[in-house]
Design an enzyme around this catalytic site. Structure first.
Site, short mmCIF file in Angstrom:
data_model
loop_
_atom_site.label_atom_id
_atom_site.label_comp_id
_atom_site.label_asym_id
_atom_site.label_seq_id
_atom_site.Cartn_x
_atom_site.Cartn_y
_atom_site.Cartn_z
N ASP A 103 0.89 -1.11 -0.02
CA ASP A 103 -0.06 -0.03 -0.01
C ASP A 103 0.83 1.19 0.11
O ASP A 103 2.10 1.37 0.44
CB ASP A 103 -0.82 0.01 1.38
CG ASP A 103 -1.84 -1.07 1.16
OD1 ASP A 103 -2.19 -1.87 0.11
OD2 ASP A 103 -2.23 -1.41 2.41
N GLN A 104 0.23 2.48 -0.44
CA GLN A 104 1.26 3.73 -0.49
C GLN A 104 1.55 4.00 0.81
O GLN A 104 2.81 4.61 0.71
CB GLN A 104 0.31 4.76 -1.09
CG GLN A 104 -0.93 5.00 -0.14
CD GLN A 104 -0.61 6.33 0.78
OE1 GLN A 104 0.39 6.74 0.50
NE2 GLN A 104 -1.59 6.22 1.87
#
Length: 239
Positions: A103-104
């Site tokens: 995920d970012q």
């Protein structure tokens, strides 16, 4: 292999682009300028320079990247920069892909390659490759929470199935090591939520038996060596 063709395989552009690089005298091999695009070179162990930058020949690209926070593992990101912006453009040109995603807001180890078979093997859920995360929790963990993660929790939207970590270890009151072998969407965050807590920060430091090297800083990348690749398959054993 002809030098222009070699440059093309290494991501320096089309055959025409590479021929122009060579003809312009911008390529050296063993310190000597090569200006004939059809000149034959032995790619094995070859180190060459293009416009003064040194490169080593790699038939296939096998890479590691220390992903920083705020980057998406996509070539077409929606809200944040792409992790591919952290790599030299030549690697993107030759089709390097991430093996799985983070995920970012998750940091840590990502593997990349342009070898389709390698990508398939290491992204396959059937391989059950352990991946270790350092998990920072909003609330202090409890013995009951750690036991639930080890024994299995039921994820929202996946009723009737218990998902368990293969290893959970306390680091301090708000931080744990958690190792999983599945690759479900937002798995660590969802497991922690199901156990009654919340993930505040997430960092992956190990895939299989290969640990993110301490010398890499966030945003750094490096070539995987044969030793690194062998370590991937050297899975740690869990009781």
């Amino acid at each position: 292999m002809q030098i222009a063709r070699l440059l093309q395989t290494q991501g320096f552009g089309s055959r025409k682009d590479c021929r122009l690089l060579v003809s312009a005298g911008l390529v050296t091999v063993n310190g000597a300028v090569i200006d004939n695009p059809t000149a034959e070179v032995d790619p094995a162990g070859l180190v060459f320079t293009v416009e003064g930058e040194e490169w080593a020949y790699h038939e296939k690209a096998y890479l590691m990247l220390y992903k920083p926070e705020g980057f998406e593992c996509s070539r077409v990101p929606k809200h944040h920069p792409s992790v591919f912006n952290l790599l030299p453009p030549q690697l993107g040109e030759r089709g390097v892909q991430t093996i799985g995603r983070l995920d970012q807001d998750t940091t840590g180890l990502i593997l990349l390659s342009d070898d389709g078979q390698f990508i398939h093997v290491w992204s396959s859920g059937k391989k059950q490759t352990p991946k270790r995360y350092r998990v920072t929790l909003k609330h202090g963990h409890t013995p009951e929470m750690l036991t639930a993660l080890r024994d299995g929790v039921e994820l929202v939207d996946e009723p009737g199935e218990l998902v368990a970590a293969v290893s959970v270890e306390a680091i301090d009151a708000h931080t744990i090591w958690m190792t999983i072998t599945q690759g479900k969407y937002h798995q660590v965050k969802r497991m922690v939520a199901a156990a009654g807590n919340r993930v505040e920060a997430l960092h992956r430091d190990r895939i299989g038996g290969f640990e993110l090297p301490a010398v890499l800083e966030p945003g750094d990348w490096a070539w995987l060596t044969e030793t690194h690749i062998a370590a991937l398959a050297d899975f740690p054993h869990f009781d």
